[in-house]
Design an enzyme around this catalytic site. Sequence first.
Site, PDB file in Angstrom:
ATOM      1  CG  HIS A 150      -3.076  -0.765  -6.838  1.00 50.50           C
ATOM      2  ND1 HIS A 150      -3.473  -0.113  -5.695  1.00 50.50           N
ATOM      3  CD2 HIS A 150      -3.209  -2.099  -6.559  1.00 50.50           C
ATOM      4  CE1 HIS A 150      -3.845  -0.991  -4.777  1.00 50.50           C
ATOM      5  NE2 HIS A 150      -3.692  -2.212  -5.277  1.00 50.50           N
ATOM      6  NE  ARG A 206      -4.233  -1.496   0.271  1.00 48.30           N
ATOM      7  CZ  ARG A 206      -4.398  -2.520  -0.581  1.00 48.30           C
ATOM      8  NH1 ARG A 206      -3.523  -2.748  -1.526  1.00 48.30           N
ATOM      9  NH2 ARG A 206      -5.461  -3.300  -0.488  1.00 48.30           N
TER      10      ARG A 206
HETATM   11  P1  NDP Z   1      -1.851 -11.573   5.135  1.00 44.63           P
HETATM   12  O1  NDP Z   1      -2.797 -11.033   6.139  1.00 44.63           O
HETATM   13  O2  NDP Z   1      -1.971 -12.993   4.729  1.00 44.63           O
HETATM   14  O3  NDP Z   1      -0.347 -11.368   5.645  1.00 44.63           O
HETATM   15  C1  NDP Z   1       0.069 -10.215   6.293  1.00 44.63           C
HETATM   16  C2  NDP Z   1       1.459 -10.445   6.851  1.00 44.63           C
HETATM   17  O4  NDP Z   1       1.931  -9.217   7.427  1.00 44.63           O
HETATM   18  C3  NDP Z   1       1.495 -11.499   7.963  1.00 44.63           C
HETATM   19  O5  NDP Z   1       2.668 -12.272   7.862  1.00 44.63           O
HETATM   20  C4  NDP Z   1       1.512 -10.636   9.230  1.00 44.63           C
HETATM   21  O6  NDP Z   1       2.139 -11.255  10.344  1.00 44.63           O
HETATM   22  C5  NDP Z   1       2.353  -9.475   8.765  1.00 44.63           C
HETATM   23  N1  NDP Z   1       2.130  -8.302   9.611  1.00 44.63           N
HETATM   24  C6  NDP Z   1       1.001  -7.609   9.793  1.00 44.63           C
HETATM   25  N2  NDP Z   1       1.180  -6.619  10.692  1.00 44.63           N
HETATM   26  C7  NDP Z   1       2.477  -6.707  11.083  1.00 44.63           C
HETATM   27  C8  NDP Z   1       3.268  -5.975  11.997  1.00 44.63           C
HETATM   28  N3  NDP Z   1       2.772  -4.954  12.696  1.00 44.63           N
HETATM   29  N4  NDP Z   1       4.551  -6.357  12.155  1.00 44.63           N
HETATM   30  C9  NDP Z   1       5.057  -7.396  11.465  1.00 44.63           C
HETATM   31  N5  NDP Z   1       4.350  -8.131  10.581  1.00 44.63           N
HETATM   32  C10 NDP Z   1       3.081  -7.788  10.391  1.00 44.63           C
HETATM   33  O7  NDP Z   1      -1.951 -10.616   3.862  1.00 44.63           O
HETATM   34  P2  NDP Z   1      -1.652 -10.984   2.328  1.00 44.63           P
HETATM   35  O8  NDP Z   1      -0.335 -11.628   2.258  1.00 44.63           O
HETATM   36  O9  NDP Z   1      -2.810 -11.678   1.734  1.00 44.63           O
HETATM   37  O10 NDP Z   1      -1.618  -9.512   1.673  1.00 44.63           O
HETATM   38  C11 NDP Z   1      -0.649  -8.567   2.075  1.00 44.63           C
HETATM   39  C12 NDP Z   1      -0.977  -7.201   1.521  1.00 44.63           C
HETATM   40  O11 NDP Z   1      -0.682  -7.145   0.123  1.00 44.63           O
HETATM   41  C13 NDP Z   1      -2.444  -6.775   1.556  1.00 44.63           C
HETATM   42  O12 NDP Z   1      -2.820  -6.347   2.849  1.00 44.63           O
HETATM   43  C14 NDP Z   1      -2.481  -5.663   0.547  1.00 44.63           C
HETATM   44  O13 NDP Z   1      -2.198  -4.426   1.179  1.00 44.63           O
HETATM   45  C15 NDP Z   1      -1.355  -6.008  -0.413  1.00 44.63           C
HETATM   46  N6  NDP Z   1      -1.863  -6.335  -1.746  1.00 44.63           N
HETATM   47  C16 NDP Z   1      -1.497  -5.551  -2.813  1.00 44.63           C
HETATM   48  C17 NDP Z   1      -1.931  -5.843  -4.074  1.00 44.63           C
HETATM   49  C18 NDP Z   1      -1.464  -5.059  -5.250  1.00 44.63           C
HETATM   50  O14 NDP Z   1      -1.968  -5.280  -6.357  1.00 44.63           O
HETATM   51  N7  NDP Z   1      -0.514  -4.162  -5.101  1.00 44.63           N
HETATM   52  C19 NDP Z   1      -2.836  -6.975  -4.332  1.00 44.63           C
HETATM   53  C20 NDP Z   1      -3.133  -7.748  -3.152  1.00 44.63           C
HETATM   54  C21 NDP Z   1      -2.673  -7.421  -1.914  1.00 44.63           C
HETATM   55  P3  NDP Z   1       1.515 -12.591  11.027  1.00 44.63           P
HETATM   56  O15 NDP Z   1       1.706 -13.676   9.998  1.00 44.63           O
HETATM   57  O16 NDP Z   1       2.347 -12.818  12.221  1.00 44.63           O
HETATM   58  O17 NDP Z   1       0.078 -12.281  11.291  1.00 44.63           O
HETATM   59  C1  OXD Z   2      -5.870  -6.002  -2.873  1.00 46.50           C
HETATM   60  C2  OXD Z   2      -5.506  -5.073  -3.937  1.00 46.50           C
HETATM   61  O1  OXD Z   2      -5.653  -5.715  -1.691  1.00 46.50           O
HETATM   62  O2  OXD Z   2      -5.917  -5.309  -5.093  1.00 46.50           O
HETATM   63  O3  OXD Z   2      -6.395  -7.085  -3.203  1.00 46.50           O
HETATM   64  O4  OXD Z   2      -4.788  -4.107  -3.691  1.00 46.50           O
END
Ligand code: NDP
Ligand code: OXD
Length: 309
Positions: free
Chosen positions: A272, A224
Amino acid sequence: MALLFYSASDDPAEWRELLAAELPGREVRVWPEVGDPDEIDYALLWKAPPGLIAPCRRVKVVFALGAGVDPVLADPAIPRDVPVVRLVEAGLTQGMVEYVLLHVLAWHRNLYTYRYLQQRGAWRQLAERLAPERRVGLLGLGVLGQAAARALQAVGFEVAGWSRTPKRLDGIASFAGAAGLDELLARSEILVCLLPLTPETRGILNRETFAALPKEAVVINAARGGHLVERNLLEALDSGHIAAATLDVFETEPLPPDHAFWQHPKVTVTPHVAAATHARSAAGSVIRQMERYEAGLPLENVVNLAKGY
Ligand code: NDP
Ligand code: OXD
């Protein structure tokens, strides 16, 4: 009962068709055709205007049409006492894996420098390293982070990741918590951000983070725009401490035409597109959760509202 659909970026006609085919007996209403709001029991939303579902007081489950739920949770009208389910689906994961591999390899193999040299007709062989000699660090080891980590590992990179809770992943070093972040950064020549945007992670790609990376590290942000302090990145690029960046997401989207990133020689901008939602596979994933709910089974991929992801 009825499902209400709103998305700022997905084709409502395609979604209506896919959902209606799989949900006999349930009406699929595409906003603004809400009808009687008391008949809406499911909402499927992406970047909805705030308050859109406020009149629908009988909603049982809110489905987000994306993996990162920050745009959904930003709406104060989203009920706090019903489950919010985020999107986890094979197409989204595949898209992110491809994006991360593409951009890590591009920097690893000097693609942009060769392009620059080509434009000047310059035949110059740069020092090349192999993947096992390159350390890649992932911020976030969730669904997308782990899939990207595995793909990078398969190419041969030395991969590590950072998450809130420690992970046990064969051959991938796991770091967690505040102390773990410094260790992860110190060893990441290419840093990939795949964190959710929460109050804790907002601004995490900042001056201190960049200073903790090895000199001439590369930063890839596919999570993001709110994770990045843009002026700190520009400073770090100008000082040479950060060699380059690939940015898919921005604080303001679309990126304004006069933004410094557009013309910056060390920045690659994508609009994006790292991982798009593919209606066919995504609809299947949403329908599966509705079927679980109707069958009294626990929902999967439920957002922890306290943590914000
Ligand atoms: P998940 O919820 O599966 O994974 C999030 C990860 O971040 C977990 O490992 C979590 O830790 C870690 N995390 C969260 N908060 C913290 C913190 N404060 N400190 C350390 N680690 C932290 O999300 P996804 O993998 O499915 O997606 C990740 C992000 O990718 C989405 O939230 C979105 O913003 C972005 N995205 C972007 C897209 C694009 O097109 N650019 C498309 C899709 C997604 P833990 O495992 O310990 O909970
Ligand atoms: C998502 C994105 O979070 O598209 O899925 O950014």
